[in-house]
Design a protein around this motif. Structure first.
Motif, PDB file in Angstrom:
ATOM      1  N   ASN A  44       0.836  -1.208   0.000  1.00 46.62           N
ATOM      2  CA  ASN A  44       0.000   0.000   0.000  1.00 46.62           C
ATOM      3  C   ASN A  44       0.868   1.254   0.000  1.00 46.62           C
ATOM      4  OD1 ASN A  44      -2.940  -1.161   0.655  1.00 46.62           O
ATOM      5  ND2 ASN A  44      -1.459  -2.248   1.941  1.00 46.62           N
ATOM      6  N   ASN A  60       0.561   3.949  -1.826  1.00 39.70           N
ATOM      7  CA  ASN A  60      -0.258   5.156  -1.983  1.00 39.70           C
ATOM      8  C   ASN A  60      -1.680   4.865  -1.526  1.00 39.70           C
ATOM      9  OD1 ASN A  60       1.848   6.743  -3.346  1.00 39.70           O
ATOM     10  ND2 ASN A  60       1.518   5.315  -5.047  1.00 39.70           N
ATOM     11  N   PRO A  61      -1.908   4.879  -0.203  1.00 40.92           N
ATOM     12  CA  PRO A  61      -3.246   4.558   0.299  1.00 40.92           C
ATOM     13  C   PRO A  61      -4.267   5.609  -0.111  1.00 40.92           C
ATOM     14  CG  PRO A  61      -1.842   5.378   2.070  1.00 40.92           C
ATOM     15  CD  PRO A  61      -0.968   5.196   0.872  1.00 40.92           C
ATOM     16  N   SER A  62      -5.507   5.173  -0.164  1.00 43.51           N
ATOM     17  CA  SER A  62      -6.585   6.082  -0.537  1.00 43.51           C
ATOM     18  C   SER A  62      -6.805   7.132   0.557  1.00 43.51           C
ATOM     19  CB  SER A  62      -7.874   5.297  -0.761  1.00 43.51           C
ATOM     20  OG  SER A  62      -8.965   6.159  -0.968  1.00 43.51           O
ATOM     21  N   PRO A  63      -6.958   8.411   0.178  1.00 43.01           N
ATOM     22  CA  PRO A  63      -7.179   9.457   1.201  1.00 43.01           C
ATOM     23  C   PRO A  63      -8.456   9.232   1.998  1.00 43.01           C
ATOM     24  CG  PRO A  63      -6.577  10.414  -0.930  1.00 43.01           C
ATOM     25  CD  PRO A  63      -6.848   8.970  -1.174  1.00 43.01           C
ATOM     26  N   SER A  64      -9.424   8.526   1.420  1.00 39.23           N
ATOM     27  CA  SER A  64     -10.685   8.297   2.125  1.00 39.23           C
ATOM     28  C   SER A  64     -10.576   7.211   3.190  1.00 39.23           C
ATOM     29  CB  SER A  64     -11.778   7.906   1.122  1.00 39.23           C
ATOM     30  OG  SER A  64     -11.421   6.711   0.434  1.00 39.23           O
ATOM     31  N   ASP A  65      -9.543   6.368   3.118  1.00 39.53           N
ATOM     32  CA  ASP A  65      -9.355   5.299   4.102  1.00 39.53           C
ATOM     33  C   ASP A  65      -8.544   5.796   5.290  1.00 39.53           C
ATOM     34  OD1 ASP A  65     -10.712   3.460   2.535  1.00 39.53           O
ATOM     35  OD2 ASP A  65      -8.885   2.781   1.508  1.00 39.53           O
ATOM     36  N   ASN A 114      -5.695   5.704   8.135  1.00 42.58           N
ATOM     37  CA  ASN A 114      -4.337   5.174   8.136  1.00 42.58           C
ATOM     38  C   ASN A 114      -4.226   4.024   9.138  1.00 42.58           C
ATOM     39  OD1 ASN A 114      -2.442   7.224   6.526  1.00 42.58           O
ATOM     40  ND2 ASN A 114      -4.013   8.401   7.587  1.00 42.58           N
ATOM     41  N   LEU A 152      -9.234  -2.988   5.631  1.00 49.34           N
ATOM     42  CA  LEU A 152      -8.137  -2.523   4.792  1.00 49.34           C
ATOM     43  C   LEU A 152      -7.449  -3.725   4.154  1.00 49.34           C
ATOM     44  CD1 LEU A 152      -6.548   0.153   7.173  1.00 49.34           C
ATOM     45  CD2 LEU A 152      -8.063   0.583   5.231  1.00 49.34           C
ATOM     46  N   ASN A 153      -6.962  -3.539   2.953  1.00 49.53           N
ATOM     47  CA  ASN A 153      -6.295  -4.618   2.233  1.00 49.53           C
ATOM     48  C   ASN A 153      -4.822  -4.681   2.635  1.00 49.53           C
ATOM     49  OD1 ASN A 153      -5.777  -6.684   0.362  1.00 49.53           O
ATOM     50  ND2 ASN A 153      -5.162  -5.208  -1.185  1.00 49.53           N
TER      51      ASN A 153
END
Length: 341
Positions: A102, A104-109, A111, A174-175
């Motif tokens: 991961n 570049n994680p999604s901003p909506s998820d 941390n 989360l993946n």
């Protein structure tokens, strides 16, 4: 503008300032955690009582991040039954794999940060989470207080990093992705082995043609057969898979060692080796009687050796039966043939 009309406007401005301040404070904490994570070679952020207060107890929920915390105690690393060093290593592998999968994680998820806490440095944090036994891993969700955080069960350690990843994915959605374990051999080691093999092949072919290799030695095959038999009946594979210790320290007397554990749910390494030794004695005596003793022409010698063999075999089997009864409570009983009655 009258004071009556200005009051709602002031309240709205105050709420906006508070919201902006809270958002800024949360983003500052996330930035700090990301900075600590990037500086850690293992991907694990080391926390103490002060940082637990900074990132958990002094913040308002919901927080924009999860914290997966490994509770550690360096003074217990020599306790092989706890496997703290192994579990911490697997926890580090989980953290590194998550960051690799991961980037570049999604901003909506939210941390996810991997942390550890050491007992001697942070006894207040251990008390805050109610930790009184190790190993212990907790997941603090954005809306959870330390007491509300979820503990990872012992079953989630069974497959080490892989089962830990399953726990994280189930609880956070989360993946995590696949676990990236380091290769057994480095590139340089593999190149050296290949080069050495290529150099060795001509000499090996020459030895094979002449029949001078170890594989042509019957003593090697005999020793290997005995070793495989002992390995099979001693539970050595169980010890390797379960990483069982050879012995345990007595809780009532730390100076006393326990080599035989009473109870069917656990077998120590020394216990398995003792049983394997008894089985091997019986097997070797049986092989001796059927392959060597029959070649002895003196009947008196044959009878004497047979009596000794039967006595030793009976003693060994009796010890095995006694231990099985002591561990499990099940008894083994003999019965005369019905035609003898």
């Amino acid at each position: 503008m009258s004071p009556t009309h200005s009051l709602p406007l002031l309240l709205l401005i105050s709420l906006l300032l508070i919201s902006t301040s809270t958002s800024s404070s949360d983003s500052d904490r996330v930035s700090e955690l990301q900075s600590l994570q990037s500086r850690s070679k293992s991907g694990i952020i080391h926390l103490d009582d002060h940082s637990v207060s900074r990132y958990l107890t002094s913040t308002k929920t919901p927080r924009p991040y999860y914290l997966l915390i490994f509770f550690d105690a360096t003074q217990l690393h020599d306790k092989s039954e706890l496997q703290l060093k192994t579990l911490h290593s697997e926890f580090s592998l989980l953290a590194q794999s998550f960051l690799t999968n991961n980037p570049n994680p999604s901003p909506s998820d939210p941390n996810l940060f991997f942390c550890d806490i050491e007992f001697k440095e942070s006894q207040q944090s251990f008390a805050l989470f109610g930790v009184n036994a190790l190993p212990h891993i907790r997941l603090v969700a954005p809306h959870h207080s330390p007491k509300q955080s979820e503990q990872m069960d012992q079953g989630d350690f069974s497959r080490l990093a892989e089962s830990m990843a399953d726990f994280v994915q189930a609880k956070t959605k989360l993946n995590v992705g696949p676990i990236h374990r380091p290769p057994f051999l480095s590139t340089k080691q593999l190149a050296f082995i290949v080069l050495a093999t290529l150099i060795w092949i001509p000499f090996a072919i020459k030895k094979i043609v002449k029949g001078e290799t170890l594989l042509h030695d019957p003593k090697l095959w005999l020793s290997g057969s005995v070793f495989i038999y002992f390995f099979s009946v001693s539970g050595a594979m169980h010890n390797i898979i379960r990483k069982m210790p050879m012995f345990l320290a007595d809780r009532n007397d730390p100076n006393k060692l326990i080599f035989f554990y009473q109870g069917s749910g656990m077998q120590l390494g020394a216990e398995g080796f003792a049983i394997g030794f008894l089985y091997t004695i019986v097997g070797l005596l049986l092989a001796f009687v059927t392959h060597l003793l029959v070649k002895v022409r003196n009947l008196n010698v044959q009878r004497f050796v047979m009596i000794v063999t039967l006595f030793v075999s009976f003693w060994a089997v009796k010890k095995v039966v006694y231990l099985d009864n002591w561990k499990t409570g099940y008894g083994i009983h003999g019965f005369w043939p019905s035609s003898w009655k």
